[in-house]
Scaffold this active site. Structure first.
Site, PDB file in Angstrom:
ATOM      1  N   PRO A 209      -1.765  -0.251 -12.268  1.00 27.07           N
ATOM      2  CA  PRO A 209      -2.790   0.578 -11.658  1.00 27.07           C
ATOM      3  C   PRO A 209      -2.284   1.883 -11.063  1.00 27.07           C
ATOM      4  O   PRO A 209      -1.223   1.930 -10.433  1.00 27.07           O
ATOM      5  CB  PRO A 209      -3.361  -0.320 -10.550  1.00 27.07           C
ATOM      6  N   ASN A 210      -3.072   2.901 -11.301  1.00 29.68           N
ATOM      7  CA  ASN A 210      -2.892   4.253 -10.739  1.00 29.68           C
ATOM      8  C   ASN A 210      -1.760   5.049 -11.370  1.00 29.68           C
ATOM      9  O   ASN A 210      -1.595   6.231 -11.073  1.00 29.68           O
ATOM     10  CB  ASN A 210      -2.719   4.207  -9.206  1.00 29.68           C
TER      11      ASN A 210
ATOM     12  N   ARG B  57      -1.194  13.487  -7.826  1.00 28.36           N
ATOM     13  CA  ARG B  57      -1.018  13.463  -6.371  1.00 28.36           C
ATOM     14  C   ARG B  57       0.330  12.829  -6.047  1.00 28.36           C
ATOM     15  O   ARG B  57       0.963  12.233  -6.906  1.00 28.36           O
ATOM     16  CB  ARG B  57      -2.149  12.653  -5.724  1.00 28.36           C
TER      17      ARG B  57
ATOM     18  N   ASN C 147       6.089  -1.616 -15.210  1.00 25.04           N
ATOM     19  CA  ASN C 147       5.901  -1.131 -13.843  1.00 25.04           C
ATOM     20  C   ASN C 147       4.526  -1.643 -13.432  1.00 25.04           C
ATOM     21  O   ASN C 147       3.511  -1.053 -13.802  1.00 25.04           O
ATOM     22  CB  ASN C 147       5.957   0.392 -13.771  1.00 25.04           C
TER      23      ASN C 147
ATOM     24  N   ALA D  74       0.961  -1.520  -7.883  1.00 22.33           N
ATOM     25  CA  ALA D  74       0.704  -2.309  -6.668  1.00 22.33           C
ATOM     26  C   ALA D  74       0.634  -3.809  -6.956  1.00 22.33           C
ATOM     27  O   ALA D  74       0.843  -4.625  -6.047  1.00 22.33           O
ATOM     28  CB  ALA D  74      -0.584  -1.822  -6.017  1.00 22.33           C
TER      29      ALA D  74
ATOM     30  N   ARG E 135      10.408   1.665   1.404  1.00 23.52           N
ATOM     31  CA  ARG E 135       9.090   2.138   1.859  1.00 23.52           C
ATOM     32  C   ARG E 135       8.474   1.103   2.820  1.00 23.52           C
ATOM     33  O   ARG E 135       9.202   0.462   3.552  1.00 23.52           O
ATOM     34  CB  ARG E 135       8.232   2.434   0.618  1.00 23.52           C
TER      35      ARG E 135
ATOM     36  N   HIS F  22      10.419   0.634 -11.210  1.00 22.70           N
ATOM     37  CA  HIS F  22       9.637   1.389 -10.226  1.00 22.70           C
ATOM     38  C   HIS F  22      10.175   2.803 -10.159  1.00 22.70           C
ATOM     39  O   HIS F  22      11.391   3.001 -10.094  1.00 22.70           O
ATOM     40  CB  HIS F  22       9.702   0.735  -8.845  1.00 22.70           C
TER      41      HIS F  22
ATOM     42  N   GLU G 225      11.704  -4.955 -14.878  1.00 25.24           N
ATOM     43  CA  GLU G 225      10.778  -4.392 -13.882  1.00 25.24           C
ATOM     44  C   GLU G 225      11.277  -2.989 -13.519  1.00 25.24           C
ATOM     45  O   GLU G 225      12.459  -2.823 -13.219  1.00 25.24           O
ATOM     46  CB  GLU G 225      10.798  -5.294 -12.629  1.00 25.24           C
TER      47      GLU G 225
ATOM     48  N   TYR H 167       6.458  10.350  -6.465  1.00 27.23           N
ATOM     49  CA  TYR H 167       6.535   9.949  -7.868  1.00 27.23           C
ATOM     50  C   TYR H 167       6.935  11.079  -8.818  1.00 27.23           C
ATOM     51  O   TYR H 167       6.990  10.890 -10.029  1.00 27.23           O
ATOM     52  CB  TYR H 167       5.189   9.350  -8.320  1.00 27.23           C
TER      53      TYR H 167
HETATM   54  O1  CA2 Z   1       7.422   3.243  -7.496  1.00 24.79           O
HETATM   55  C1  CA2 Z   1       6.664   2.719  -8.315  1.00 24.79           C
HETATM   56  O2  CA2 Z   1       6.761   2.915  -9.519  1.00 24.79           O
HETATM   57  C2  CA2 Z   1       5.529   1.809  -7.828  1.00 24.79           C
HETATM   58  O3  CA2 Z   1       5.442   0.716  -8.717  1.00 24.79           O
HETATM   59  C3  CA2 Z   1       4.268   2.661  -7.873  1.00 24.79           C
HETATM   60  C4  CA2 Z   1       3.037   1.941  -7.317  1.00 24.79           C
HETATM   61  C5  CA2 Z   1       3.332   1.360  -5.944  1.00 24.79           C
HETATM   62  O4  CA2 Z   1       2.219   0.578  -5.510  1.00 24.79           O
HETATM   63  C6  CA2 Z   1       4.565   0.482  -5.956  1.00 24.79           C
HETATM   64  O5  CA2 Z   1       4.803   0.031  -4.649  1.00 24.79           O
HETATM   65  C7  CA2 Z   1       5.769   1.252  -6.439  1.00 24.79           C
HETATM   66  C8  CA2 Z   1       1.857   2.908  -7.160  1.00 24.79           C
HETATM   67  C9  CA2 Z   1       1.567   3.759  -8.332  1.00 24.79           C
HETATM   68  C10 CA2 Z   1       0.589   4.810  -7.889  1.00 24.79           C
HETATM   69  O6  CA2 Z   1       0.809   5.968  -8.612  1.00 24.79           O
HETATM   70  C11 CA2 Z   1       0.274   7.110  -8.119  1.00 24.79           C
HETATM   71  C12 CA2 Z   1       0.472   8.227  -8.883  1.00 24.79           C
HETATM   72  C13 CA2 Z   1      -0.022   9.432  -8.455  1.00 24.79           C
HETATM   73  C14 CA2 Z   1      -0.722   9.527  -7.285  1.00 24.79           C
HETATM   74  C15 CA2 Z   1      -0.921   8.395  -6.526  1.00 24.79           C
HETATM   75  C16 CA2 Z   1      -0.428   7.183  -6.956  1.00 24.79           C
END
Ligand code: CA2
Length: 145
Positions: free
Chosen positions: A9-10, A17, A73, A76, A106, A99, A97, A22
């Site tokens: 997700p996301n 953003r 990946n 969340a 964090r 990230h 896995e 990221y």
């Molecule tokens: O660091 C990572 O790759 C994560 O898997 C990214 C997840 C986060 O919940 C994990 O704790 C770590 C979130 C991805 C959200 O991606 C976004 C991208 C652009 C703007 C906002 C969020």
């Protein structure tokens, strides 16, 4: 060798953003980078991105008998999903896995990864390059298997 790259997700919002966490590359940039690196290694890659837990479980199950490795990946869902853990265990496909950030540095809730015990390795905090490192890990383990 065939590798399935799964993003949760996301991650389709990459580059839009939170570039301080990221990076500024988009999801499409990530896909193109992995495709280029895979081509150099003569690895075949397929991609799935979904914001839905069940769709991610389906993607893992669909890889059974098809993919030699999975890079995931889970976003969340890393920190919540027993279903993804069970799916990776069920298919028995070597899985890494990844990230983009380092969740261990964090918030407390990001320090738990449900999927980690089913994975042969975790690559974190290396940005998009982490996916390429994951590919190399899968290739090495494919040779020794
Ligand atoms: O660091 C990572 O790759 C994560 O898997 C990214 C997840 C986060 O919940 C994990 O704790 C770590 C979130 C991805 C959200 O991606 C976004 C991208 C652009 C703007 C906002 C969020």
């Amino acid at each position: 060798m065939k590798i399935l790259v799964i993003n949760g997700p996301n991650l389709n919002m990459l580059g839009i953003r939170e570039p301080h966490i990221y990076g500024s590359g988009t999801y499409n940039d990530l896909v193109e980078l992995i495709k280029r690196e895979a081509e150099e290694r003569r690895v075949r890659v397929a991609f799935v991105q979904s914001n839905h837990e069940g769709a991610l479980v389906d993607a893992i199950q669909d890889a059974y008998g098809v993919a030699d490795g999975i890079i995931i990946n889970p976003g969340a869902y890393t920190h919540t999903s027993v279903a993804l853990l069970d799916a990776v265990k069920a298919v028995g496909i070597p899985t890494v896995e990844v990230h983009i950030s380092d969740p261990d540095t964090r918030e407390e809730f990001r320090k738990i990864s449900y999927i980690r015990p089913a994975c042969i390795a975790t690559v974190k905090g290396k940005g998009f390059a982490g996916y390429v490192e994951a590919m190399d890990i899968l290739m090495k383990q494919g040779k020794s298997a």
